[in-house]
Scaffold this motif. Structure first.
Motif, mmCIF file in Angstrom:
data_model
loop_
_atom_site.group_PDB
_atom_site.id
_atom_site.type_symbol
_atom_site.label_atom_id
_atom_site.label_comp_id
_atom_site.label_asym_id
_atom_site.label_seq_id
_atom_site.Cartn_x
_atom_site.Cartn_y
_atom_site.Cartn_z
ATOM 1 N N TRP A 1 -1.490 -1.875 -15.593
ATOM 2 C CA TRP A 1 -2.710 -2.230 -16.490
ATOM 3 C C TRP A 1 -4.198 -2.020 -15.615
ATOM 4 O O TRP A 1 -5.237 -2.116 -15.913
ATOM 5 N N LEU A 2 -3.909 -1.650 -14.331
ATOM 6 C CA LEU A 2 -5.061 -1.479 -13.249
ATOM 7 C C LEU A 2 -4.781 -0.082 -12.810
ATOM 8 O O LEU A 2 -4.368 0.089 -11.683
ATOM 9 N N GLY A 3 -5.353 1.033 -13.271
ATOM 10 C CA GLY A 3 -5.101 2.176 -12.642
ATOM 11 C C GLY A 3 -4.031 2.940 -13.478
ATOM 12 O O GLY A 3 -3.323 2.283 -14.284
ATOM 13 N N GLU A 4 -3.485 3.933 -12.686
ATOM 14 C CA GLU A 4 -2.137 4.746 -13.338
ATOM 15 C C GLU A 4 -1.016 4.260 -12.964
ATOM 16 O O GLU A 4 -0.042 4.949 -13.544
ATOM 17 N N GLU A 5 -0.897 3.196 -12.049
ATOM 18 C CA GLU A 5 0.575 2.809 -11.642
ATOM 19 C C GLU A 5 0.564 1.323 -11.818
ATOM 20 O O GLU A 5 -0.604 0.823 -11.575
ATOM 21 N N SER A 6 1.777 1.022 -11.956
ATOM 22 C CA SER A 6 1.923 -0.711 -11.691
ATOM 23 C C SER A 6 1.539 -1.095 -10.131
ATOM 24 O O SER A 6 1.524 -0.403 -9.163
ATOM 25 N N LEU A 7 1.126 -2.291 -10.229
ATOM 26 C CA LEU A 7 0.946 -2.977 -8.826
ATOM 27 C C LEU A 7 1.921 -3.025 -7.964
ATOM 28 O O LEU A 7 1.885 -2.957 -6.643
ATOM 29 N N ARG A 8 3.263 -3.300 -8.571
ATOM 30 C CA ARG A 8 4.281 -3.205 -7.857
ATOM 31 C C ARG A 8 4.535 -1.826 -7.328
ATOM 32 O O ARG A 8 5.140 -1.679 -5.926
ATOM 33 N N ALA A 9 4.355 -0.695 -7.830
ATOM 34 C CA ALA A 9 4.446 0.532 -7.321
ATOM 35 C C ALA A 9 3.433 0.913 -6.293
ATOM 36 O O ALA A 9 3.767 1.677 -5.355
ATOM 37 N N VAL A 10 2.248 0.349 -6.484
ATOM 38 C CA VAL A 10 1.156 0.793 -5.632
ATOM 39 C C VAL A 10 1.286 -0.316 -4.231
ATOM 40 O O VAL A 10 0.848 0.263 -3.143
ATOM 41 N N PHE A 11 1.774 -1.108 -4.459
ATOM 42 C CA PHE A 11 1.822 -2.363 -3.044
ATOM 43 C C PHE A 11 3.483 -2.911 -2.880
ATOM 44 O O PHE A 11 3.514 -4.112 -3.384
ATOM 45 N N PRO A 12 4.237 -1.899 -2.842
ATOM 46 C CA PRO A 12 5.765 -2.370 -2.672
ATOM 47 C C PRO A 12 5.883 -3.583 -1.494
ATOM 48 O O PRO A 12 6.835 -4.482 -2.052
ATOM 49 N N THR A 13 5.338 -3.360 -0.437
ATOM 50 C CA THR A 13 5.565 -4.503 0.499
ATOM 51 C C THR A 13 5.051 -5.946 -0.011
ATOM 52 O O THR A 13 5.731 -6.923 0.356
ATOM 53 N N LEU A 14 3.709 -6.127 -0.753
ATOM 54 C CA LEU A 14 3.480 -7.217 -1.254
ATOM 55 C C LEU A 14 4.357 -7.809 -2.386
ATOM 56 O O LEU A 14 4.620 -9.092 -2.269
ATOM 57 N N TYR A 15 4.729 -6.741 -3.181
ATOM 58 C CA TYR A 15 5.625 -7.336 -4.330
ATOM 59 C C TYR A 15 6.847 -7.712 -3.677
ATOM 60 O O TYR A 15 7.268 -8.820 -4.079
#
Length: 300
Positions: A26-40
């Motif tokens: 929903w924010l950019g071309e990838e999920s936030l899970r994919a972009v921030f795997p450590t935080l997820y």
């Protein structure tokens, strides 16, 4: 064909009540899970909806919960994520929806999907993945990924969010044009001089591209090998990152910069990143800055 259809859909956030914060795109071309795997991985809210993450009284505050105290480098990632979220504004009176980003009215049709698949222009989205090269610090690569999508908190973005008034959108450096992401990082004459100096450092010439992604295409089409190639890519990330951090120091600390000062910072960052990551002990930071020709001949 299926990949094309999947890439074409994303969520349009309105109320945020039906879109998963980490899982959905929903924010950019990838999920936030994919972009921030450590935080997820550290999140105690893996299934949470967007609306449940944001403070009802202050939409600039996001209610993160983690399973342990974050390490300093993880705090850096959280700060970068928070900057990305600064453009988000929920609308309680409207429902979330799916949209097909490759049609003018954002609605899906089989004909459009086939046309998109046939000309393979959907592959352009894969170019965003090529920005992740594990050459510089993760927050810098993340910033570059955000920048090519105009997702950084430049002044025009802050005006759209109502954070600052429209008469305060003037570029921090040139003080004549509006500070959009592409203007700040590329088209501003001050920034363009920085890019040109870095290009000259490599004994190359260029014509200023129209976008940061086109700059990256230019970088990718230069065929270098080994350490030379790593330093070349690091120069791209260091230039974007140093322009941005220098701009922030100008805004928040009233620092006045010259082109030469920022160029030297770019060169220093390239040297520190490459020396640190690849354990290069035979050459100093000054060797990288002042004798790039010798560095380019090194094989690792």
């Amino acid at each position: 064909m299926g990949e094309c259809i999947i890439q074409g859909f994303n969520f349009k956030v309105n109320s945020g009540t039906t879109i998963k914060f980490w899982e959905h795109k929903w924010l950019g071309e990838e999920s936030l899970r994919a972009v921030f795997p450590t935080l997820y991985g550290l999140s105690a809210q893996k299934e949470v909806m967007i609306a449940d993450m944001i403070n009802d009284q202050d939409q600039n505050y996001w209610k993160f919960q983690f399973t342990r105290v974050l390490q300093p480098w993880e705090e850096d990632q959280l700060q970068t994520l928070s900057q990305l979220l600064s453009v988000v504004q929920l609308q309680d009176d409207s429902e979330d929806c799916l949209q097909w980003k490759w049609s003018k009215d954002l609605s899906f049709s089989v004909k459009l999907a086939y046309s998109k698949w046939e000309d393979q222009s959907f592959l352009e989205n894969k170019e965003l993945l090529s920005l992740w090269r594990n050459i510089c610090p993760p927050k810098t690569e993340l910033f570059a990924w955000m920048a090519v999508q105009d997702c950084i908190a430049a002044k025009t973005v802050l005006v759209r969010r109502g954070v600052i008034p429209g008469d305060q959108a003037t570029c921090t450096f040139c003080k004549s044009e509006e500070e959009s992401p592409s203007h700040l990082l590329l088209h501003c004459h001050f920034s363009w001089e920085i890019w040109s100096e870095i290009i000259a450092w490599w004994n190359l010439v260029w014509i200023c591209p129209q976008s940061l992604m086109q700059v990256f295409h230019f970088w990718s089409n230069i065929r270098f090998r080994n350490l030379e190639k790593l330093c070349w890519y690091a120069s791209y990330y260091a230039t974007i990152w140093t322009i941005w951090t220098s701009r922030n120091e100008s805004v928040f600390k009233h620092k006045v910069w010259t082109v030469e000062e920022i160029v030297e910072l770019v060169k220093t960052r390239v040297a520190i990143w490459i020396k640190g990551k690849y354990d290069i002990k035979d050459y100093s930071v000054d060797d990288f800055r002042c004798n790039l020709a010798a560095i380019r001949r090194v094989r690792i």
